[in-house]
Motif scaffolding. Structure first.
Motif, PDB file in Angstrom:
ATOM      1  N   THR A 270      10.562  -3.595 -15.278  1.00  0.00           N
ATOM      2  CA  THR A 270      11.465  -3.606 -14.123  1.00  0.00           C
ATOM      3  C   THR A 270      10.768  -4.766 -13.160  1.00  0.00           C
ATOM      4  O   THR A 270       9.683  -4.706 -12.996  1.00  0.00           O
ATOM      5  CB  THR A 270      11.549  -2.278 -13.524  1.00  0.00           C
ATOM      6  OG1 THR A 270      12.384  -2.564 -12.253  1.00  0.00           O
ATOM      7  CG2 THR A 270      10.492  -1.765 -13.210  1.00  0.00           C
TER       8      THR A 270
ATOM      9  N   THR B 176      15.147  -1.197  -6.987  1.00  0.00           N
ATOM     10  CA  THR B 176      14.288  -0.033  -6.447  1.00  0.00           C
ATOM     11  C   THR B 176      15.387   1.170  -6.678  1.00  0.00           C
ATOM     12  O   THR B 176      15.224   1.888  -7.553  1.00  0.00           O
ATOM     13  CB  THR B 176      13.838  -0.187  -5.227  1.00  0.00           C
ATOM     14  OG1 THR B 176      14.791  -0.476  -4.210  1.00  0.00           O
ATOM     15  CG2 THR B 176      12.614  -1.107  -4.979  1.00  0.00           C
TER      16      THR B 176
ATOM     17  N   VAL C 238       6.845   2.793 -17.662  1.00  0.00           N
ATOM     18  CA  VAL C 238       7.261   1.742 -16.789  1.00  0.00           C
ATOM     19  C   VAL C 238       6.409   0.553 -16.756  1.00  0.00           C
ATOM     20  O   VAL C 238       5.190   0.658 -16.222  1.00  0.00           O
ATOM     21  CB  VAL C 238       7.429   2.496 -15.334  1.00  0.00           C
ATOM     22  CG1 VAL C 238       7.907   1.413 -14.381  1.00  0.00           C
ATOM     23  CG2 VAL C 238       8.263   3.718 -15.387  1.00  0.00           C
TER      24      VAL C 238
ATOM     25  N   ASP D 272       5.817  -2.309 -14.555  1.00  0.00           N
ATOM     26  CA  ASP D 272       6.244  -2.915 -13.272  1.00  0.00           C
ATOM     27  C   ASP D 272       5.593  -4.285 -12.962  1.00  0.00           C
ATOM     28  O   ASP D 272       4.564  -4.531 -12.850  1.00  0.00           O
ATOM     29  CB  ASP D 272       5.512  -1.882 -12.103  1.00  0.00           C
ATOM     30  CG  ASP D 272       5.821  -2.136 -10.865  1.00  0.00           C
ATOM     31  OD1 ASP D 272       6.432  -3.017 -10.584  1.00  0.00           O
ATOM     32  OD2 ASP D 272       5.147  -1.434 -10.063  1.00  0.00           O
TER      33      ASP D 272
ATOM     34  N   ASN E 144       6.541  -6.025 -10.193  1.00  0.00           N
ATOM     35  CA  ASN E 144       6.486  -6.288  -9.002  1.00  0.00           C
ATOM     36  C   ASN E 144       5.020  -6.431  -8.360  1.00  0.00           C
ATOM     37  O   ASN E 144       4.145  -5.736  -8.865  1.00  0.00           O
ATOM     38  CB  ASN E 144       7.187  -5.083  -8.144  1.00  0.00           C
ATOM     39  CG  ASN E 144       8.561  -4.935  -8.474  1.00  0.00           C
ATOM     40  OD1 ASN E 144       9.482  -5.446  -8.278  1.00  0.00           O
ATOM     41  ND2 ASN E 144       8.844  -3.799  -9.164  1.00  0.00           N
TER      42      ASN E 144
ATOM     43  N   ASP F  61       4.167  -2.059  -4.060  1.00  0.00           N
ATOM     44  CA  ASP F  61       4.238  -0.687  -4.757  1.00  0.00           C
ATOM     45  C   ASP F  61       5.322  -0.034  -4.533  1.00  0.00           C
ATOM     46  O   ASP F  61       5.507   1.248  -4.396  1.00  0.00           O
ATOM     47  CB  ASP F  61       3.300   0.306  -3.936  1.00  0.00           C
ATOM     48  CG  ASP F  61       1.668  -0.117  -4.437  1.00  0.00           C
ATOM     49  OD1 ASP F  61       1.674  -0.704  -5.466  1.00  0.00           O
ATOM     50  OD2 ASP F  61       0.749  -0.113  -3.470  1.00  0.00           O
TER      51      ASP F  61
ATOM     52  N   LEU G  12       7.991   0.785  -6.100  1.00  0.00           N
ATOM     53  CA  LEU G  12       8.474   1.997  -7.285  1.00  0.00           C
ATOM     54  C   LEU G  12       7.978   3.202  -6.956  1.00  0.00           C
ATOM     55  O   LEU G  12       8.300   4.217  -7.437  1.00  0.00           O
ATOM     56  CB  LEU G  12       7.921   1.416  -8.622  1.00  0.00           C
ATOM     57  CG  LEU G  12       8.742   0.097  -9.065  1.00  0.00           C
ATOM     58  CD1 LEU G  12       8.435   0.006 -10.440  1.00  0.00           C
ATOM     59  CD2 LEU G  12      10.310   0.121  -8.754  1.00  0.00           C
TER      60      LEU G  12
ATOM     61  N   HIS H  90       2.874   4.324 -15.863  1.00  0.00           N
ATOM     62  CA  HIS H  90       2.924   3.246 -14.948  1.00  0.00           C
ATOM     63  C   HIS H  90       2.108   2.225 -15.327  1.00  0.00           C
ATOM     64  O   HIS H  90       0.915   2.423 -15.178  1.00  0.00           O
ATOM     65  CB  HIS H  90       3.042   3.836 -13.649  1.00  0.00           C
ATOM     66  CG  HIS H  90       3.364   2.858 -12.528  1.00  0.00           C
ATOM     67  ND1 HIS H  90       2.950   2.848 -11.368  1.00  0.00           N
ATOM     68  CD2 HIS H  90       4.220   1.458 -12.507  1.00  0.00           C
ATOM     69  CE1 HIS H  90       3.492   1.891 -10.602  1.00  0.00           C
ATOM     70  NE2 HIS H  90       4.201   1.148 -11.373  1.00  0.00           N
TER      71      HIS H  90
ATOM     72  N   LYS I 108       1.458  -2.149 -14.624  1.00  0.00           N
ATOM     73  CA  LYS I 108       1.780  -3.322 -13.734  1.00  0.00           C
ATOM     74  C   LYS I 108       1.400  -4.555 -14.849  1.00  0.00           C
ATOM     75  O   LYS I 108       0.502  -4.522 -15.512  1.00  0.00           O
ATOM     76  CB  LYS I 108       0.623  -3.457 -12.401  1.00  0.00           C
ATOM     77  CG  LYS I 108       0.767  -2.144 -11.576  1.00  0.00           C
ATOM     78  CD  LYS I 108       1.991  -2.420 -10.754  1.00  0.00           C
ATOM     79  CE  LYS I 108       2.061  -3.359  -9.763  1.00  0.00           C
ATOM     80  NZ  LYS I 108       3.045  -3.285  -8.698  1.00  0.00           N
TER      81      LYS I 108
ATOM     82  N   ASP J 218      16.689  -1.595 -15.800  1.00  0.00           N
ATOM     83  CA  ASP J 218      16.584  -0.561 -14.774  1.00  0.00           C
ATOM     84  C   ASP J 218      17.568  -0.156 -13.854  1.00  0.00           C
ATOM     85  O   ASP J 218      17.728   0.572 -12.877  1.00  0.00           O
ATOM     86  CB  ASP J 218      15.326  -1.355 -13.793  1.00  0.00           C
ATOM     87  CG  ASP J 218      15.738  -2.642 -13.405  1.00  0.00           C
ATOM     88  OD1 ASP J 218      16.996  -3.217 -13.798  1.00  0.00           O
ATOM     89  OD2 ASP J 218      14.990  -3.379 -13.012  1.00  0.00           O
TER      90      ASP J 218
END
Length: 304
Positions: A12, A16, A38, A40, A42, A45, A47, A63, A65, A92
């Protein structure tokens, strides 16, 4: 802790609120032994509130990154982190019907032991005209290969055999699409069975509006079409299949007498496919991808 049967790899970036709908649909599943990885992409933060709510609803969340963003690479990171024997790839902004995972697990357990299960995308509704499973012969002719990441679940052993998604293809790359079709074609080429399971249903909104054919839209279409052209070259498809793929986007509007936006979109599609074919052939094999920076998110590290 019990090992999950199914891992859902959620790559994703940018969204959001849509995650809330997906997580609500996962919390409602009749099959509960799954985890969500997940990935992430982005830089902030955003999410965290949604992930904390998902954990509150009882879901197993991991989670990670990833930087820089790359959809195919993000899915590969998720595959590496997954513990389930079957792996799926929700978007997502999609959502599952309550029995989807139950039907997927049941289909994987059949005696024919499929390497992958393809579920029904309700809004596209392509499956009534499709066979019970894909074949290499039909797929290399670009027939019956209606595969999207949101509909695809694969056995972990399949990724061990063929590798993950080709990170040179897809969203964010010069070849702007095709990574899902490429994965399916590579699986079929080595003899994997990819079976349709129409009882398992996923939802994802479909834009039914006709593209307006302005310059930005044509550029986006051309960008995505490069992925198809790359597949022509990568899988060494026949001259007939390639010629058909270049002629059809032009012949369809011409036969209908549509010389306006639809024809301009057809031209953009053809140009993109030619771009992709020529560039893939020129590069043959792209240089090694830059190493991705993958770390557990702060909250995840704190729990470890």
């Amino acid at each position: 802790m019990r090992t999950p049967d199914i891992s859902l790899v959620l790559a994703t970036v940018g969204r959001t609120d849509e995650l809330g709908r997906l997580f609500d649909s996962l919390a409602a599943q009749t099959f509960g032994n799954f985890e969500v990885i997940v990935v992430d992409q982005n830089s902030d933060d955003r999410l965290n509130p949604h992930l904390e709510r998902a954990r509150y609803l009882g879901m197993k969340i991991k989670h990670l990154k990833l930087n820089p963003p790359n959809l195919a690479a993000a899915r590969n990171v998720g595959i590496e982190a997954a513990r389930g024997k079957w792996i799926g790839f929700p978007d997502d902004d999609c959502w599952y019907t309550p029995s989807l995972l139950e039907h997927v697990a049941e289909r994987f357990s059949h005696s024919d032991k499929p390497g992958g299960v393809i579920v029904r995308w309700v809004e596209q509704d392509e499956q009534p005209s499709l066979p019970a499973e894909l074949s290499w012969e039909r797929s290399r002719a670009f027939r019956d290969i209606a595969v999207s990441s949101i509909t695809l679940f694969c056995h972990r052993k399949l990724f061990t055999q063929i590798g993950g998604f080709d990170s040179r293809l897809g969203v964010g790359q010069w070849f702007g699409a095709g990574e899902e079709t490429d994965l399916a074609m590579r699986a079929l080429k080595v003899g994997a069975r990819l079976a349709y399971e129409p009882r398992a249903e996923v939802h994802h909104a479909v834009n039914r509006d006709k593209p307006n054919a302005d310059s930005a839209m044509r550029a986006a279409i051309r960008h995505r079409a490069r992925g198809t052209g790359a597949l022509y070259a990568k899988h060494d498809l026949s001259a007939w299949v390639i010629l058909r793929g270049l002629a059809a986007p032009l012949l369809r509007p011409l036969l209908k007498g549509s010389l306006g936006p639809e024809l301009r979109i057809g031209v953009a599609t053809v140009l993109g496919r030619i771009d992709g074919f020529r560039e893939w052939r020129r590069r043959h094999a792209a240089p090694p991808q830059p190493k991705q920076s993958v770390v557990p998110a702060k909250a995840e590290r704190a729990r470890q």
